[in-house]
Motif scaffolding. Structure first.
Motif, PDB file in Angstrom:
ATOM      1  N   TYR A 128      76.252  75.253  56.861  1.00 17.01           N
ATOM      2  CA  TYR A 128      76.413  73.930  57.456  1.00 17.01           C
ATOM      3  C   TYR A 128      77.440  73.974  58.587  1.00 17.01           C
ATOM      4  O   TYR A 128      78.214  74.931  58.712  1.00 17.01           O
ATOM      5  CB  TYR A 128      76.813  72.914  56.393  1.00 17.01           C
ATOM      6  CG  TYR A 128      75.693  72.590  55.435  1.00 17.01           C
ATOM      7  CD1 TYR A 128      74.502  72.017  55.886  1.00 17.01           C
ATOM      8  CD2 TYR A 128      75.812  72.858  54.075  1.00 17.01           C
ATOM      9  CE1 TYR A 128      73.464  71.720  55.013  1.00 17.01           C
ATOM     10  CE2 TYR A 128      74.786  72.563  53.190  1.00 17.01           C
ATOM     11  CZ  TYR A 128      73.615  71.996  53.671  1.00 17.01           C
ATOM     12  OH  TYR A 128      72.589  71.710  52.807  1.00 17.01           O
ATOM     13  N   SER A 129      77.457  72.904  59.385  1.00 10.29           N
ATOM     14  CA  SER A 129      78.330  72.865  60.568  1.00 10.29           C
ATOM     15  C   SER A 129      79.808  72.929  60.216  1.00 10.29           C
ATOM     16  O   SER A 129      80.635  73.325  61.034  1.00 10.29           O
ATOM     17  CB  SER A 129      78.045  71.601  61.383  1.00 10.29           C
ATOM     18  OG  SER A 129      78.212  70.444  60.578  1.00 10.29           O
ATOM     19  N   ALA A 141      75.862  77.430  52.256  1.00 14.16           N
ATOM     20  CA  ALA A 141      75.184  76.823  51.103  1.00 14.16           C
ATOM     21  C   ALA A 141      74.164  77.756  50.487  1.00 14.16           C
ATOM     22  O   ALA A 141      73.929  77.709  49.265  1.00 14.16           O
ATOM     23  CB  ALA A 141      74.518  75.517  51.524  1.00 14.16           C
ATOM     24  N   LEU A 142      73.530  78.607  51.308  1.00 15.77           N
ATOM     25  CA  LEU A 142      72.572  79.609  50.823  1.00 15.77           C
ATOM     26  C   LEU A 142      72.901  80.934  51.493  1.00 15.77           C
ATOM     27  O   LEU A 142      73.075  81.002  52.713  1.00 15.77           O
ATOM     28  CB  LEU A 142      71.132  79.201  51.139  1.00 15.77           C
ATOM     29  CG  LEU A 142      70.611  77.909  50.510  1.00 15.77           C
ATOM     30  CD1 LEU A 142      69.211  77.586  51.018  1.00 15.77           C
ATOM     31  CD2 LEU A 142      70.626  77.995  48.982  1.00 15.77           C
ATOM     32  N   ASP A 143      72.964  81.988  50.676  1.00 16.50           N
ATOM     33  CA  ASP A 143      73.438  83.278  51.169  1.00 16.50           C
ATOM     34  C   ASP A 143      72.428  84.373  50.821  1.00 16.50           C
ATOM     35  O   ASP A 143      72.483  84.976  49.754  1.00 16.50           O
ATOM     36  CB  ASP A 143      74.809  83.579  50.552  1.00 16.50           C
ATOM     37  CG  ASP A 143      75.470  84.812  51.147  1.00 16.50           C
ATOM     38  OD1 ASP A 143      74.848  85.460  52.006  1.00 16.50           O
ATOM     39  OD2 ASP A 143      76.607  85.121  50.755  1.00 16.50           O
ATOM     40  N   ASP A 144      71.431  84.572  51.718  1.00 22.72           N
ATOM     41  CA  ASP A 144      70.485  85.686  51.568  1.00 22.72           C
ATOM     42  C   ASP A 144      69.705  85.622  50.254  1.00 22.72           C
ATOM     43  O   ASP A 144      69.629  86.589  49.498  1.00 22.72           O
ATOM     44  CB  ASP A 144      71.255  87.007  51.660  1.00 22.72           C
ATOM     45  CG  ASP A 144      70.404  88.122  52.260  1.00 22.72           C
ATOM     46  OD1 ASP A 144      69.532  87.816  53.081  1.00 22.72           O
ATOM     47  OD2 ASP A 144      70.622  89.289  51.879  1.00 22.72           O
ATOM     48  N   PRO A 183      66.163  76.241  57.010  1.00 18.94           N
ATOM     49  CA  PRO A 183      67.174  77.293  56.818  1.00 18.94           C
ATOM     50  C   PRO A 183      67.547  77.906  58.169  1.00 18.94           C
ATOM     51  O   PRO A 183      66.823  77.743  59.157  1.00 18.94           O
ATOM     52  CB  PRO A 183      66.426  78.319  55.948  1.00 18.94           C
ATOM     53  CG  PRO A 183      64.988  78.152  56.321  1.00 18.94           C
ATOM     54  CD  PRO A 183      64.815  76.689  56.626  1.00 18.94           C
ATOM     55  N   ASP A 184      68.665  78.598  58.222  1.00 15.03           N
ATOM     56  CA  ASP A 184      69.051  79.297  59.450  1.00 15.03           C
ATOM     57  C   ASP A 184      68.183  80.538  59.646  1.00 15.03           C
ATOM     58  O   ASP A 184      67.912  80.937  60.779  1.00 15.03           O
ATOM     59  CB  ASP A 184      70.528  79.711  59.395  1.00 15.03           C
ATOM     60  CG  ASP A 184      71.455  78.513  59.295  1.00 15.03           C
ATOM     61  OD1 ASP A 184      71.076  77.442  59.812  1.00 15.03           O
ATOM     62  OD2 ASP A 184      72.528  78.641  58.687  1.00 15.03           O
ATOM     63  N   GLN A 185      67.803  81.147  58.519  1.00 16.32           N
ATOM     64  CA  GLN A 185      66.945  82.323  58.594  1.00 16.32           C
ATOM     65  C   GLN A 185      66.214  82.476  57.272  1.00 16.32           C
ATOM     66  O   GLN A 185      66.525  81.807  56.283  1.00 16.32           O
ATOM     67  CB  GLN A 185      67.766  83.584  58.868  1.00 16.32           C
ATOM     68  CG  GLN A 185      68.716  83.959  57.725  1.00 16.32           C
ATOM     69  CD  GLN A 185      69.490  85.237  58.013  1.00 16.32           C
ATOM     70  OE1 GLN A 185      70.057  85.395  59.073  1.00 16.32           O
ATOM     71  NE2 GLN A 185      69.488  86.146  57.049  1.00 16.32           N
ATOM     72  N   GLY A 186      65.206  83.347  57.263  1.00 19.23           N
ATOM     73  CA  GLY A 186      64.473  83.627  56.037  1.00 19.23           C
ATOM     74  C   GLY A 186      63.031  83.169  56.100  1.00 19.23           C
ATOM     75  O   GLY A 186      62.649  82.367  56.959  1.00 19.23           O
ATOM     76  N   GLU A 187      62.231  83.681  55.168  1.00 14.69           N
ATOM     77  CA  GLU A 187      60.821  83.340  55.075  1.00 14.69           C
ATOM     78  C   GLU A 187      60.544  82.675  53.733  1.00 14.69           C
ATOM     79  O   GLU A 187      61.105  83.071  52.710  1.00 14.69           O
ATOM     80  CB  GLU A 187      59.957  84.597  55.227  1.00 14.69           C
ATOM     81  CG  GLU A 187      60.079  85.274  56.587  1.00 14.69           C
ATOM     82  CD  GLU A 187      59.228  86.533  56.684  1.00 14.69           C
ATOM     83  OE1 GLU A 187      58.525  86.842  55.700  1.00 14.69           O
ATOM     84  OE2 GLU A 187      59.288  87.199  57.733  1.00 14.69           O
ATOM     85  N   LEU A 188      59.670  81.655  53.761  1.00  9.31           N
ATOM     86  CA  LEU A 188      59.259  80.957  52.544  1.00  9.31           C
ATOM     87  C   LEU A 188      57.738  80.802  52.581  1.00  9.31           C
ATOM     88  O   LEU A 188      57.190  80.305  53.564  1.00  9.31           O
ATOM     89  CB  LEU A 188      59.897  79.569  52.437  1.00  9.31           C
ATOM     90  CG  LEU A 188      61.418  79.457  52.423  1.00  9.31           C
ATOM     91  CD1 LEU A 188      61.945  79.277  53.846  1.00  9.31           C
ATOM     92  CD2 LEU A 188      61.873  78.279  51.561  1.00  9.31           C
ATOM     93  N   THR A 189      57.063  81.226  51.508  1.00  4.97           N
ATOM     94  CA  THR A 189      55.615  81.060  51.435  1.00  4.97           C
ATOM     95  C   THR A 189      55.227  80.567  50.045  1.00  4.97           C
ATOM     96  O   THR A 189      55.870  80.891  49.046  1.00  4.97           O
ATOM     97  CB  THR A 189      54.869  82.388  51.708  1.00  4.97           C
ATOM     98  OG1 THR A 189      55.274  83.371  50.746  1.00  4.97           O
ATOM     99  CG2 THR A 189      55.153  82.892  53.107  1.00  4.97           C
TER     100      THR A 189
END
Length: 298
Positions: A13-14, A19-22, A55-61
């Motif tokens: 977050y700014s 909040a989520l780490d890999d 998210p800032d990065q990552g893949e979701l399917t």
């Protein structure tokens, strides 16, 4: 059957809070418990899966749906019950469900009635279908929340802290509803209440500080701690000594104001300790303690 896959999902977050780490995980159909303390990142993860934030990065399917690239495809098969899900107008449960079904594209009145009847029956609200939802108890409102998300026969159902604030009887009824729908869907139950996961889930993960600490079937996680959880009854004045000397993972008071302490150790820690059967709460506290030690040594 579809699988939900997350790969290296991160969100900062700014204000600098990670909040989520890999986060990487695969979730199969059935009841999945996401355990973690308040502030662990559970709601952020649920909102990210539900396409309510990026998210800032990552893949979701989900199956062949790329969630980040085709949000609408995911939303068509998603049922989402957030912690706070709004204030309802003074309409009956039946009328509101018909309204929601129309919004979800069910045009035929006959089809709507069939879907609404099913949703009311499975959530045990048929007897109060004519009652205003605004007058429902907390547990009944939660069950109504489940009823409205079932109207589009979702493949993925997310419920975020659903039993917080419910009395024991309402909590029991609500968990039974989730159990009934959990066989044919992916149902993610996000909670800080270990007993909710213990009663319902065949798969689980523990999240803390935005990091996934472990991912096990509850039965396997408990089995891994067999012979490694020890109990001792102590005076409360001796707590500081025992916390400094042993790997104390939890403690609770007895009626005589003595303390039960539970210690994780591969062998008997000292005289006075007895080995006990591990519980799911031990898995949870061991994971949090190991994460705390890791962070302090980092």
């Amino acid at each position: 059957m579809q699988t939900l896959r997350l790969s290296r999902v991160s969100k900062t977050y700014s204000n600098g809070v990670k909040a989520l780490d890999d986060v990487s995980i695969e979730i199969e159909p059935g009841m999945f418990g996401l355990l973690g303390p308040n502030g662990a990142g559970k709601s952020t993860l649920m909102r990210t899966i539900a396409t309510l934030q990026e998210p800032d990065q990552g893949e979701l399917t989900l199956g062949d749906i790329n969630i980040r690239e085709d949000k609408m495809a995911l939303r068509k098969v998603l049922g989402y019950l957030p912690q706070e899900f709004g204030v309802y107008p003074k309409l009956s449960a039946e009328k509101l469900l018909h309204y929601f079904a129309q919004l979800k594209g069910v045009e035929s009145k006959k089809d709507r009635q069939k879907i609404v009847d099913f949703a009311l029956e499975i959530t045990n609200l048929s007897d109060v279908r004519k009652k205003s939802v605004a007058g429902y108890s907390g547990g009944m409102k939660q069950r109504f929340g489940i009823a409205q998300l079932l109207l589009n026969d979702p493949h993925l159902i997310i419920v975020d802290e659903p039993t917080a604030g419910l009395d024991p009887a309402e909590r029991h009824r609500f968990l039974n509803v989730l159990r009934d729908i959990g066989t044919n869907h992916i149902v993610i139950l996000s909670t800080h209440i270990v007993d909710d996961v213990k009663e319902l889930c065949t798969d689980m993960a523990i999240l803390n500080g935005g990091k996934l600490l472990n991912h096990h079937k509850p039965t396997d996680a408990i089995e891994n701690l067999k012979g490694k959880i020890w109990n001792k009854v102590i005076d409360k004045d001796a707590l500081e000594y025992h916390v400094n000397e042993f790997n104390v993972i939890s403690r609770n008071y007895n009626q005589d104001h003595s303390l039960n302490i539970r210690v994780r150790s591969d062998m008997k820690p000292a005289d006075g300790f007895n080995v006990i059967e591990p519980e799911l709460s031990d898995v949870y506290f061991v994971s949090l303690k190991e994460d705390e030690v890791h962070n302090s040594n980092a």
